[in-house]
Motif scaffolding. Structure first.
Motif, PDB file in Angstrom:
ATOM      1  N   SER A   2       0.820  -1.206   0.000  1.00 46.34           N
ATOM      2  CA  SER A   2       0.000   0.000   0.000  1.00 46.34           C
ATOM      3  C   SER A   2       0.860   1.265   0.000  1.00 46.34           C
ATOM      4  O   SER A   2       0.604   2.201  -0.754  1.00 46.34           O
ATOM      5  CB  SER A   2      -0.919  -0.019   1.223  1.00 46.34           C
ATOM      6  OG  SER A   2      -1.544   1.216   1.386  1.00 46.34           O
ATOM      7  N   LYS A   3       1.878   1.276   0.852  1.00 46.02           N
ATOM      8  CA  LYS A   3       2.760   2.449   0.927  1.00 46.02           C
ATOM      9  C   LYS A   3       3.506   2.638  -0.389  1.00 46.02           C
ATOM     10  O   LYS A   3       3.638   3.763  -0.884  1.00 46.02           O
ATOM     11  CB  LYS A   3       3.746   2.290   2.082  1.00 46.02           C
ATOM     12  CG  LYS A   3       4.609   3.497   2.291  1.00 46.02           C
ATOM     13  CD  LYS A   3       5.500   3.318   3.496  1.00 46.02           C
ATOM     14  CE  LYS A   3       6.367   4.534   3.699  1.00 46.02           C
ATOM     15  NZ  LYS A   3       7.270   4.401   4.826  1.00 46.02           N
ATOM     16  N   LYS A   6       1.149   4.192  -2.934  1.00 45.60           N
ATOM     17  CA  LYS A   6       0.919   5.622  -2.695  1.00 45.60           C
ATOM     18  C   LYS A   6       2.137   6.440  -3.108  1.00 45.60           C
ATOM     19  O   LYS A   6       1.996   7.507  -3.717  1.00 45.60           O
ATOM     20  CB  LYS A   6       0.572   5.868  -1.231  1.00 45.60           C
ATOM     21  CG  LYS A   6      -0.823   5.397  -0.869  1.00 45.60           C
ATOM     22  CD  LYS A   6      -1.148   5.738   0.571  1.00 45.60           C
ATOM     23  CE  LYS A   6      -0.686   4.598   1.428  1.00 45.60           C
ATOM     24  NZ  LYS A   6      -1.062   4.718   2.827  1.00 45.60           N
ATOM     25  N   GLY A  26       4.261  14.070  -1.384  1.00 49.25           N
ATOM     26  CA  GLY A  26       3.827  13.169  -0.316  1.00 49.25           C
ATOM     27  C   GLY A  26       4.575  13.506   0.962  1.00 49.25           C
ATOM     28  O   GLY A  26       5.748  13.878   0.931  1.00 49.25           O
TER      29      GLY A  26
END
Length: 109
Positions: A2-3, A6, A26
């Motif tokens: 997931s990281k 992103k 980010g």
């Protein structure tokens, strides 16, 4: 996973939107000093390695005010990096950098 997804999205959008003058940055906070953390660890264990949500917020505000924010577009910045760059501190006046010890250890190995 997931990281990583992103982070990749920030990189891709930063590249794609650069020509339109839109910056995409980010921000990665470190260990949050929550009630649960304080319940299970002593202040000495957490000293200099945890941060309050205010630390990230102060870094984001400074980033948003930067007239040259586009130089960071497509990057992920740790809150500690923002603190160094813009001179912001956490509520207690410190600049926690949870990653500093990890980088030093990694460099020595």
């Amino acid at each position: 996973m997931s990281k990583a997804a992103k982070n990749r999205l920030v990189y891709a959008l930063g590249h794609k939107l650069r020509d339109r003058g839109i910056s995409v940055v980010g921000v990665a906070p470190g260990w949050m000093r929550t009630e649960l953390m304080l319940q299970h660890h002593t202040e000495q264990e957490l000293a200099g390695q945890t941060e309050t949500p205010h630390y990230a917020a102060r870094g984001i505000v400074a980033l948003a005010r930067d007239p040259q924010v586009s130089r960071h577009s497509g990057r992920i910045l740790d809150v500690g990096e923002l603190a160094e760059l813009y001179g912001v501190t956490d509520l207690d006046g410190t600049q926690p950098q949870w990653y500093a010890g990890h980088r030093r250890r990694g460099a020595a190995e």
